[in-house]
Design a protein around this motif. Structure first.
Motif, short mmCIF file in Angstrom:
data_model
loop_
_atom_site.label_atom_id
_atom_site.label_comp_id
_atom_site.label_asym_id
_atom_site.label_seq_id
_atom_site.Cartn_x
_atom_site.Cartn_y
_atom_site.Cartn_z
N PHE A 86 68.67 71.42 21.65
CA PHE A 86 69.08 72.59 20.87
C PHE A 86 67.89 73.19 20.12
O PHE A 86 67.71 74.40 20.10
CB PHE A 86 70.19 72.21 19.90
N SER A 87 67.07 72.34 19.54
CA SER A 87 65.91 72.82 18.79
C SER A 87 64.92 73.56 19.68
O SER A 87 64.43 74.64 19.32
CB SER A 87 65.21 71.63 18.10
N SER A 88 64.61 73.01 20.85
CA SER A 88 63.67 73.69 21.74
C SER A 88 64.28 74.96 22.31
O SER A 88 63.58 75.95 22.55
CB SER A 88 63.17 72.76 22.86
N PHE A 89 65.60 74.99 22.50
CA PHE A 89 66.25 76.20 22.96
C PHE A 89 66.15 77.29 21.90
O PHE A 89 65.88 78.45 22.21
CB PHE A 89 67.72 75.93 23.30
N LYS A 90 66.36 76.94 20.64
CA LYS A 90 66.23 77.92 19.55
C LYS A 90 64.80 78.45 19.48
O LYS A 90 64.59 79.64 19.27
CB LYS A 90 66.65 77.31 18.20
N SER A 95 60.98 82.91 20.50
CA SER A 95 59.79 83.38 21.21
C SER A 95 60.11 84.55 22.13
O SER A 95 59.37 85.54 22.17
CB SER A 95 59.17 82.25 22.04
N LEU A 96 61.20 84.46 22.86
CA LEU A 96 61.60 85.56 23.75
C LEU A 96 61.94 86.81 22.96
O LEU A 96 61.63 87.93 23.37
CB LEU A 96 62.77 85.14 24.64
N GLY A 97 62.57 86.62 21.80
CA GLY A 97 62.89 87.76 20.94
C GLY A 97 61.63 88.45 20.45
O GLY A 97 61.54 89.68 20.43
N GLU A 98 60.62 87.66 20.07
CA GLU A 98 59.35 88.23 19.61
C GLU A 98 58.65 88.96 20.76
O GLU A 98 58.08 90.03 20.57
CB GLU A 98 58.45 87.14 19.04
N MET A 99 58.69 88.38 21.95
CA MET A 99 58.05 89.01 23.10
C MET A 99 58.72 90.34 23.44
O MET A 99 58.06 91.29 23.84
CB MET A 99 58.10 88.08 24.32
N SER A 100 60.03 90.42 23.27
CA SER A 100 60.74 91.64 23.62
C SER A 100 60.44 92.77 22.63
O SER A 100 60.66 93.93 22.94
CB SER A 100 62.24 91.39 23.70
N LYS A 101 59.94 92.44 21.45
CA LYS A 101 59.61 93.45 20.45
C LYS A 101 58.31 94.18 20.78
O LYS A 101 58.09 95.29 20.31
CB LYS A 101 59.50 92.82 19.07
N THR A 102 57.43 93.55 21.57
CA THR A 102 56.16 94.20 21.92
C THR A 102 56.44 95.31 22.92
O THR A 102 57.27 95.19 23.81
CB THR A 102 55.16 93.19 22.50
N LYS A 103 55.71 96.42 22.76
CA LYS A 103 55.94 97.58 23.63
C LYS A 103 55.27 97.35 24.98
O LYS A 103 54.07 97.18 25.07
CB LYS A 103 55.39 98.85 22.96
N THR A 104 56.10 97.30 26.00
CA THR A 104 55.60 97.22 27.38
C THR A 104 56.33 98.29 28.16
O THR A 104 57.23 98.96 27.64
CB THR A 104 55.87 95.84 28.00
N MET A 105 56.01 98.44 29.40
CA MET A 105 56.70 99.42 30.23
C MET A 105 58.17 99.00 30.31
O MET A 105 58.49 97.88 30.67
CB MET A 105 56.10 99.46 31.64
#
Length: 112
Positions: A86-90, A95-105
């Motif tokens: 559970f901890s590693s999933f969180k 991390s995925l949420g932070e990556m999605s905030k960066t502007k990419t195509m």
């Protein structure tokens, strides 16, 4: 269950071993921990062998001396099923949420 009680009565003096792989290893581990407290199983030298088990216990329970004596767990390398808790999933979710905030195509731009 009735079948298990009958098998235990028929084979007095036998040890009891639970084993499983992946999800079956998780089930065997949980069942072994439950059965270890049942009087019918106390005299059977109960032990669990879990191969590539998912994380099924909290850190405190997994490190308890009783659990360590009862369950032998084997994991090959960096098997994701066994490493993902559970901890590693969180952490992965953050991390995925932070990556999605960066502007990419954007998705729409790729297919226009």
């Amino acid at each position: 269950s009735v079948e298990i009680s009958q098998a235990l009565a028929k084979h007095k003096g036998y040890d009891l071993c639970l084993t499983g792989h992946s999800l079956g290893a998780g089930v065997a581990s949980l069942l072994g921990l439950i059965w270890a407290k049942v009087p019918e199983f106390l005299e059977r030298n109960l032990h669990v062998y879990a191969f590539a088990s998912p994380c099924v216990f909290c850190p405190e329970l997994s490190q308890a001396p009783f659990t360590k004596r009862l369950i032998t767990s084997a994991v090959f390398g960096d098997d994701i099923v066994s490493r993902l808790c559970f901890s590693s999933f969180k952490d992965l979710q953050v991390s995925l949420g932070e990556m999605s905030k960066t502007k990419t195509m954007g998705f729409e731009e790729k297919f226009e």
